[in-house]
Design a protein around this motif. Structure first.
Motif, PDB file in Angstrom:
ATOM      1  N   ILE A  72       0.850  -1.175   0.000  1.00 56.21           N
ATOM      2  CA  ILE A  72       0.000   0.000   0.000  1.00 56.21           C
ATOM      3  C   ILE A  72       0.889   1.228   0.000  1.00 56.21           C
ATOM      4  CG2 ILE A  72      -1.756   1.301   1.262  1.00 56.21           C
ATOM      5  CD1 ILE A  72      -2.663  -1.347   2.457  1.00 56.21           C
ATOM      6  N   ARG A  73       0.717   2.087  -1.005  1.00 55.89           N
ATOM      7  CA  ARG A  73       1.498   3.321  -1.083  1.00 55.89           C
ATOM      8  C   ARG A  73       0.776   4.416  -0.311  1.00 55.89           C
ATOM      9  NH1 ARG A  73       5.660   3.038  -4.633  1.00 55.89           N
ATOM     10  NH2 ARG A  73       5.570   1.360  -6.150  1.00 55.89           N
ATOM     11  N   VAL A  74       1.527   5.079   0.580  1.00 58.27           N
ATOM     12  CA  VAL A  74       0.991   6.175   1.369  1.00 58.27           C
ATOM     13  C   VAL A  74       1.611   7.459   0.846  1.00 58.27           C
ATOM     14  CG1 VAL A  74       0.792   7.161   3.682  1.00 58.27           C
ATOM     15  CG2 VAL A  74       0.781   4.683   3.374  1.00 58.27           C
ATOM     16  N   PRO A  75       0.794   8.441   0.446  1.00 62.29           N
ATOM     17  CA  PRO A  75       1.343   9.698  -0.045  1.00 62.29           C
ATOM     18  C   PRO A  75       2.166  10.409   1.036  1.00 62.29           C
ATOM     19  CG  PRO A  75      -1.009   9.566  -0.505  1.00 62.29           C
ATOM     20  CD  PRO A  75      -0.660   8.415   0.355  1.00 62.29           C
ATOM     21  N   ALA A  76       3.203  11.134   0.602  1.00 64.91           N
ATOM     22  CA  ALA A  76       4.098  11.801   1.546  1.00 64.91           C
ATOM     23  C   ALA A  76       3.354  12.863   2.349  1.00 64.91           C
ATOM     24  CB  ALA A  76       5.265  12.418   0.803  1.00 64.91           C
ATOM     25  N   ASN A  77       2.384  13.545   1.739  1.00 67.34           N
ATOM     26  CA  ASN A  77       1.678  14.583   2.485  1.00 67.34           C
ATOM     27  C   ASN A  77       0.857  14.011   3.634  1.00 67.34           C
ATOM     28  OD1 ASN A  77      -0.330  13.380   1.030  1.00 67.34           O
ATOM     29  ND2 ASN A  77      -1.104  15.253   0.105  1.00 67.34           N
ATOM     30  N   LYS A  78       0.459  12.765   3.550  1.00 66.64           N
ATOM     31  CA  LYS A  78      -0.258  12.123   4.656  1.00 66.64           C
ATOM     32  C   LYS A  78       0.685  11.814   5.817  1.00 66.64           C
ATOM     33  CE  LYS A  78      -4.401  11.522   2.902  1.00 66.64           C
ATOM     34  NZ  LYS A  78      -5.618  11.999   3.497  1.00 66.64           N
ATOM     35  N   MET A  79       1.938  11.557   5.504  1.00 64.37           N
ATOM     36  CA  MET A  79       2.900  11.209   6.543  1.00 64.37           C
ATOM     37  C   MET A  79       3.446  12.447   7.247  1.00 64.37           C
ATOM     38  SD  MET A  79       4.890   8.100   4.724  1.00 64.37           S
ATOM     39  CE  MET A  79       5.809   7.697   6.171  1.00 64.37           C
ATOM     40  N   LEU A  80       3.391  13.615   6.613  1.00 66.57           N
ATOM     41  CA  LEU A  80       3.959  14.818   7.189  1.00 66.57           C
ATOM     42  C   LEU A  80       2.963  15.600   8.031  1.00 66.57           C
ATOM     43  CD1 LEU A  80       6.053  16.067   4.153  1.00 66.57           C
ATOM     44  CD2 LEU A  80       6.848  14.854   6.181  1.00 66.57           C
ATOM     45  N   GLN A  81       1.709  15.232   8.038  1.00 66.46           N
ATOM     46  CA  GLN A  81       0.719  15.962   8.809  1.00 66.46           C
ATOM     47  C   GLN A  81       0.954  15.765  10.299  1.00 66.46           C
ATOM     48  OE1 GLN A  81      -3.116  14.660   7.570  1.00 66.46           O
ATOM     49  NE2 GLN A  81      -3.190  16.048   5.820  1.00 66.46           N
ATOM     50  N   GLN A  82       0.753  16.848  11.046  1.00 64.15           N
ATOM     51  CA  GLN A  82       0.872  16.777  12.493  1.00 64.15           C
ATOM     52  C   GLN A  82      -0.414  16.185  13.056  1.00 64.15           C
ATOM     53  OE1 GLN A  82       3.575  17.510  14.216  1.00 64.15           O
ATOM     54  NE2 GLN A  82       4.633  17.987  12.314  1.00 64.15           N
ATOM     55  N   PRO A  83      -0.329  15.402  14.105  1.00 69.32           N
ATOM     56  CA  PRO A  83      -1.551  14.857  14.697  1.00 69.32           C
ATOM     57  C   PRO A  83      -2.385  15.968  15.306  1.00 69.32           C
ATOM     58  CG  PRO A  83       0.343  14.281  16.035  1.00 69.32           C
ATOM     59  CD  PRO A  83       0.871  14.946  14.791  1.00 69.32           C
ATOM     60  N   HIS A  84      -3.669  15.843  15.206  1.00 69.51           N
ATOM     61  CA  HIS A  84      -4.598  16.839  15.740  1.00 69.51           C
ATOM     62  C   HIS A  84      -4.714  16.639  17.239  1.00 69.51           C
ATOM     63  CE1 HIS A  84      -7.974  19.507  16.107  1.00 69.51           C
ATOM     64  NE2 HIS A  84      -8.714  18.544  16.614  1.00 69.51           N
ATOM     65  N   ASP A  85      -4.376  17.689  18.014  1.00 68.66           N
ATOM     66  CA  ASP A  85      -4.487  17.614  19.468  1.00 68.66           C
ATOM     67  C   ASP A  85      -5.905  17.996  19.872  1.00 68.66           C
ATOM     68  OD1 ASP A  85      -1.860  16.906  19.779  1.00 68.66           O
ATOM     69  OD2 ASP A  85      -1.167  18.981  19.932  1.00 68.66           O
ATOM     70  N   PRO A  86      -6.600  17.128  20.577  1.00 66.06           N
ATOM     71  CA  PRO A  86      -7.939  17.495  21.039  1.00 66.06           C
ATOM     72  C   PRO A  86      -7.840  18.545  22.138  1.00 66.06           C
ATOM     73  CG  PRO A  86      -7.326  15.354  21.892  1.00 66.06           C
ATOM     74  CD  PRO A  86      -6.232  15.781  20.939  1.00 66.06           C
ATOM     75  N   ALA A  87      -8.930  19.214  22.406  1.00 67.81           N
ATOM     76  CA  ALA A  87      -8.965  20.228  23.449  1.00 67.81           C
ATOM     77  C   ALA A  87      -8.626  19.583  24.785  1.00 67.81           C
ATOM     78  CB  ALA A  87     -10.346  20.858  23.499  1.00 67.81           C
ATOM     79  N   PRO A  88      -7.916  20.313  25.648  1.00 65.30           N
ATOM     80  CA  PRO A  88      -7.567  19.723  26.949  1.00 65.30           C
ATOM     81  C   PRO A  88      -8.822  19.418  27.758  1.00 65.30           C
ATOM     82  CG  PRO A  88      -7.023  22.055  26.887  1.00 65.30           C
ATOM     83  CD  PRO A  88      -7.423  21.664  25.495  1.00 65.30           C
ATOM     84  N   VAL A  89      -8.759  18.337  28.454  1.00 63.03           N
ATOM     85  CA  VAL A  89      -9.908  17.893  29.232  1.00 63.03           C
ATOM     86  C   VAL A  89      -9.705  18.336  30.668  1.00 63.03           C
ATOM     87  CG1 VAL A  89     -11.230  15.899  30.001  1.00 63.03           C
ATOM     88  CG2 VAL A  89     -10.206  15.924  27.727  1.00 63.03           C
ATOM     89  N   GLY A  90     -10.648  19.092  31.178  1.00 61.41           N
ATOM     90  CA  GLY A  90     -10.572  19.561  32.558  1.00 61.41           C
ATOM     91  C   GLY A  90     -11.410  18.684  33.459  1.00 61.41           C
ATOM     92  N   PRO A  91     -11.498  19.081  34.730  1.00 61.49           N
ATOM     93  CA  PRO A  91     -12.332  18.288  35.643  1.00 61.49           C
ATOM     94  C   PRO A  91     -13.803  18.435  35.273  1.00 61.49           C
ATOM     95  CG  PRO A  91     -11.538  20.273  36.720  1.00 61.49           C
ATOM     96  CD  PRO A  91     -10.841  20.191  35.383  1.00 61.49           C
ATOM     97  N   ALA A  92     -14.564  17.457  35.637  1.00 64.97           N
ATOM     98  CA  ALA A  92     -15.998  17.470  35.340  1.00 64.97           C
ATOM     99  C   ALA A  92     -16.669  18.569  36.149  1.00 64.97           C
ATOM    100  CB  ALA A  92     -16.612  16.119  35.677  1.00 64.97           C
ATOM    101  N   PRO A  93     -17.676  19.249  35.583  1.00 60.49           N
ATOM    102  CA  PRO A  93     -18.354  20.303  36.346  1.00 60.49           C
ATOM    103  C   PRO A  93     -19.124  19.707  37.517  1.00 60.49           C
ATOM    104  CG  PRO A  93     -19.479  19.893  34.274  1.00 60.49           C
ATOM    105  CD  PRO A  93     -18.212  19.098  34.248  1.00 60.49           C
ATOM    106  N   VAL A  94     -19.124  20.452  38.610  1.00 60.94           N
ATOM    107  CA  VAL A  94     -19.830  20.007  39.815  1.00 60.94           C
ATOM    108  C   VAL A  94     -21.302  20.371  39.667  1.00 60.94           C
ATOM    109  CG1 VAL A  94     -19.979  20.249  42.311  1.00 60.94           C
ATOM    110  CG2 VAL A  94     -17.755  20.374  41.178  1.00 60.94           C
ATOM    111  N   PRO A  95     -22.209  19.423  39.864  1.00 63.28           N
ATOM    112  CA  PRO A  95     -23.627  19.744  39.727  1.00 63.28           C
ATOM    113  C   PRO A  95     -24.079  20.703  40.826  1.00 63.28           C
ATOM    114  CG  PRO A  95     -23.344  17.494  40.467  1.00 63.28           C
ATOM    115  CD  PRO A  95     -21.990  18.029  40.157  1.00 63.28           C
ATOM    116  N   SER A  96     -24.985  21.562  40.472  1.00 61.79           N
ATOM    117  CA  SER A  96     -25.498  22.554  41.411  1.00 61.79           C
ATOM    118  C   SER A  96     -26.432  21.889  42.409  1.00 61.79           C
ATOM    119  CB  SER A  96     -26.238  23.637  40.643  1.00 61.79           C
ATOM    120  OG  SER A  96     -26.860  24.521  41.545  1.00 61.79           O
TER     121      SER A  96
END
Length: 75
Positions: free
Chosen positions: A38-62
């Protein structure tokens, strides 16, 4: 009761026949193996991984259920 016994025996014979056919198929047929490239194009190999948004603590219910502030907060 004899009809139920005949039905169970008939179903057991059918299941045994199916099992025997599957076993014969496994023993007689061999898979064809081949090498895959399977040939993988070079542009697919050079992409940076997408960092998801940082996960904080769960909100405290009121503790309030009706959405209104306590009497102390209303002053």
């Amino acid at each position: 009761m004899p009809t139920l016994t005949r039905l169970i025996i008939l179903l057991a014979v059918i299941a045994a026949c199916i099992y025997g056919l599957m076993l014969a198929l496994v023993k007689t047929v061999s898979p064809v193996t081949s090498e895959i490239t399977i040939r993988v194009p070079a542009n697919k190999m050079l992409q940076q991984p997408h960092d998801p948004a940082p996960v904080g603590p769960a909100p405290v219910p009121s503790p309030y259920t009706d959405g209104e502030p306590e009497a102390e907060d209303a002053e």
